[in-house]
Design a protein around this motif. Structure first.
Motif, PDB file in Angstrom:
ATOM      1  N   VAL A 117       0.667  -1.136   0.091  1.00 35.86           N
ATOM      2  CA  VAL A 117      -0.617  -0.073   0.406  1.00 35.86           C
ATOM      3  C   VAL A 117       1.097   0.975  -0.148  1.00 35.86           C
ATOM      4  CG1 VAL A 117      -1.822   1.234   1.160  1.00 35.86           C
ATOM      5  CG2 VAL A 117      -1.765  -1.077   1.237  1.00 35.86           C
ATOM      6  N   GLY A 216      -5.834   2.903  -0.399  1.00 34.10           N
ATOM      7  CA  GLY A 216      -4.721   2.240  -1.482  1.00 34.10           C
ATOM      8  C   GLY A 216      -5.124   2.901  -2.731  1.00 34.10           C
ATOM      9  N   GLY A 502      -4.935  -4.077   0.331  1.00 35.36           N
ATOM     10  CA  GLY A 502      -4.291  -3.851   1.876  1.00 35.36           C
ATOM     11  C   GLY A 502      -6.267  -4.609   2.561  1.00 35.36           C
TER      12      GLY A 502
END
Ligand SMILES: NC(=O)c1ccc[n+]([C@@H]2O[C@H](COP(=O)([O-])OP(=O)(O)OC[C@H]3O[C@@H](n4cnc5c(N)ncnc54)[C@H](O)[C@@H]3O)[C@@H](O)[C@H]2O)c1
Length: 675
Positions: A117, A216, A502
């Protein structure tokens, strides 16, 4: 001097024993050396400051380590205190804590630092070249310790990443209050900020980096998707029920946020060519499927684009090279570009955010370290030429817009005065529109549509599916205008478009009532045991949370665009209404001194208490922005405020402006008569 025993006076502190020095994994991106401007005395102060986290028994060892880091990186990150290996947001029940919020914040922090991320995970940078979770790994460890003991009657105070302490409050108060990089006016500039950051007293939080709410690049895909579709409608005459099939979008940047451009263009049906100088970032987006083609050859990039334009099939092509080379090439080949933008990190062009023409990515990193003054000159030269190319393409009918990365401001700072509307300075804005002035401001923000988002803290993808479906059902039942339809399409297809990186999160642009009703629905689902707990939030790219004259508030034309009161009121109002986490930052996506932005996090635990907070805070968080935009005489904001006054009669009330619509002559005469 110590006449008291500090160690005994604290129960929350770093462990006595120093952790093992971690190993650094190959292939993980590392931040370039940062500017600092420190005198010898400053350097001593920086080390003395960092040692405040460390037991005196280890000062001799750590002073040397910190000095070394300062010399090598321009900052003290306290690498020794970084836990070994990959961090990631885990299911909430795997965290220690005395309240659900304490655990939820740990999920969000670790997600912000995940190798998959974060932009520079070892330097705690989540996105936007310099946006950090906190300043150093000692702070990270200490914040975690505090979150593990935080109760639902305490509030954790975090100043520029430093956990100042826990203070008792009450169940309806925020559990965590964060501020980042807020500086006293006369020092509110990049140079003084760099010094403060090097001293270890200032953190650049961007917004969701230091506000612990990054999800993200999906977060920006949605905004970019909306921007591109609406640019097509407004500037290319594309009907509301059609997309950008067969149209060419050219831009730069495949980094943290900019990496969303290819995906967004693809969802909007366009063909895009995206220049990126850093191969590793191309590979990340390619392996995620967020760009479908990659090439080092300009000829090849063009051939691919032309094929997909002819077939009317969407395609995102990464060109490994400098964007200015790409523009020169397309201009020479007489290629028509429909939509043109840029998303290099122009809010920090001299810190590595913008790569000069003629340098590879590796050469830029080296020059930044060895010859920063020479580097700045090259940046300015390229920016000026970049701007020339944009002007030439514009003359041929290309629609260029600044996508909130301070590109136009950077060109102005590079010495181009002709970019200013008034030909002199940036006070009246620039001759090219920012996408907010033309598109997002009037067509989304003024109605209150903005980046509502949520994270399913269970980490269970089924929870995300269920929340997506519930949100889609709500929008379908409340479809009032094309913005609702776009948002419906977005959330309906979100899973298919594979945007989760993520934790299990989603972004969905919504207006005040949409945000409130979807939030209440989710809380009910938590209460009924249909899903696990959820954390709501948003980013700064929004109606109410951000004062940023070069971006979010660039369509405010009553002269108040230089004021930072809305973001501050938004933040204070969210605190007063009991949001779980509130954050206020300097700089946002446009740079120190150029924006103040506030954000929030709200943990849904299924309780009635949360319902009550949602009813008070969700409309406020958005309507503060609509009310301010309405007062600035923005038409769509006025109509939204009129509706709101009706809906909340006897409870809320927004002051509306009497618009001097037909009074131009009266006003002109009034001024003339003064002379
Ligand atoms: N509009 C929005 O909503 C929004 C949101 C977030 C960020 N931003 C802004 O967008 C910018 C980019 O954010 P990010 O997180 O992607 O930053 P980033 O630094 O991760 O990515 C920028 C990319 O541009 C590349 N680049 C730099 N100069 C180049 C050049 N001359 N040619 C080709 N490639 C070049 C870099 O290698 C980098 O990968 C920032 O200024 C940020 O503040 C805008």
């Amino acid at each position: 001097m110590a006449i008291f025993d500090v160690d005994k006076a604290m129960t929350v502190k770093l462990d006595y024993n120093l952790p093992e020095y971690p190993t650094f994994e190959e292939g993980i991106r590392r931040a370039p050396r940062r500017e600092s401007h420190l005198t010898e005395a400053d350097k001593e102060l920086a080390i003395r400051n960092a040692l405040r986290y460390i037991h005196p028994d280890h000062h001799a060892q750590m002073a040397k380590e910190f000095a070394q880091e300062l010399a090598e990186h321009g900052r003290i990150y306290g690498y020794r205190f970084r836990p070994q290996g990959r961090l990631s947001g885990k299911p909430i029940d795997q965290y220690k804590g005395n309240c659900i919020e304490g655990k939820a914040f740990q999920v969000m922090i670790e997600n912000n630092l995940d190798f998959d991320v974060a932009l520079y995970p070892y330097e705690l940078v989540t996105y936007g070249e310099t946006g950090q979770v906190c300043q150093n790994w000692m702070q990270y460890r200490l914040i975690k310790k505090y979150l593990e003991v935080l109760t639902d009657e305490q509030t954790l105070v975090v100043m520029s990443g430093h956990p100042l302490g826990l203070f008792h409050s009450h169940k309806g108060a925020p559990r965590c209050i964060i501020s980042n990089g807020l500086m006293v006016g006369m020092f509110d500039n990049q140079k003084d900020f760099n010094r403060a950051a090097a001293l270890g007293v200032a953190n650049y939080g961007q917004m969701t980096a230091g506000g612990w709410m990054y999800i993200g690049p999906q977060g920006i895909v949605h905004g970019t998707f909306n921007t591109l579709l609406n640019a097509g409608r407004l500037k290319l005459g594309i009907p509301n029920d059609q997309n950008l099939a067969g149209r060419l979008f050219v831009t730069a940047g495949l980094g943290g946020m900019s990496g969303a451009q290819g995906k967004a263009a693809e969802i909007a049906g366009a063909v895009s060519i995206i220049a990126e100088v850093d191969l590793s970032r191309i590979m990340t987006r390619y392996s995620q499927g967020w760009v479908s083609e990659k090439t080092e050859s300009l000829d090849e990039a063009l051939a691919m684009a032309q094929k997909h334009m002819a077939d009317k099939t969407p395609c995102a092509i990464a060109y490994h090279g400098n964007v200015v080379d790409l523009l020169e090439y397309l201009y020479e080949k007489n290629v028509h570009i429909d939509l043109l933008s840029d998303q290099t990190s122009c809010h920090v062009p001299y810190d590595g955010g913008y790569c000069p023409q003629g340098l590879t990515f590796e050469q830029r990193t080296e020059m930044l370290d060895k010859d920063p003054d020479g580097f700045c000159k090259l940046v300015d030269k390229t920016l000026r030429h970049h701007y020339e190319m944009i002007c030439k393409l514009h003359e041929r009918g290309t629609y260029f817009f600044d996508y909130g990365n301070s590109f136009l401001k950077a060109v102005y700072d590079a010495g181009v005065k002709s970019i200013c509307k008034n030909g002199e300075n940036d006070l009246d804005g620039f001759i090219f529109p920012s996408y907010v002035e033309d598109i997002l401001g009037p067509h989304l923000f003024d109605y209150g549509y903005g980046p509502f988002r949520w994270c399913c803290l269970s980490h269970n993808p089924d929870d995300l599916d269920k929340t997506d479906a519930a949100a889609a059902d709500y929008i379908k039942a409340h479809n009032r205008r094309y913005q609702d339809y776009d948002n419906y399409i977005w959330v309906r297809d979100a899973k298919k478009n594979k945007m989760v990186v993520g934790t299990q999160c989603r972004i969905l642009y919504q207006d005040a009532m949409g945000r409130l009703n979807i939030a209440l629905k989710f809380n009910e689902m938590v209460r009924n045991g249909e899903i696990g707990p959820v954390m709501l939030g948003r980013d700064h790219h929004d109606t109410g949370g951000t004062d940023s004259p070069f971006r979010e508030t660039s369509n405010i034309k009553d002269g108040s665009n230089i004021m930072a009161e809305m973001a501050t009121q938004c933040y204070a109002g969210n605190a007063a209404r009991g949001m779980s986490l509130i954050a206020l930052h300097n700089g946002g996506g446009t740079g120190i001194g150029k924006a103040i932005n506030g954000g929030f996090g709200m943990v849904l635990d299924g309780s009635e208490r949360v319902d009550t907070i949602l009813r008070m805070s969700m409309p406020w968080d958005t309507m503060v922005g609509v009310a301010r935009r309405s007062w600035a005489r923005n038409e769509h904001a006025m109509s939204t405020a009129v509706e709101y006054n009706e809906m909340y009669q006897g409870q809320d009330h927004i002051t509306l402006p009497y618009v001097a619509e037909n009074d131009d002559e009266i006003i002109r005469d009034a001024v003339k008569n003064l002379n």
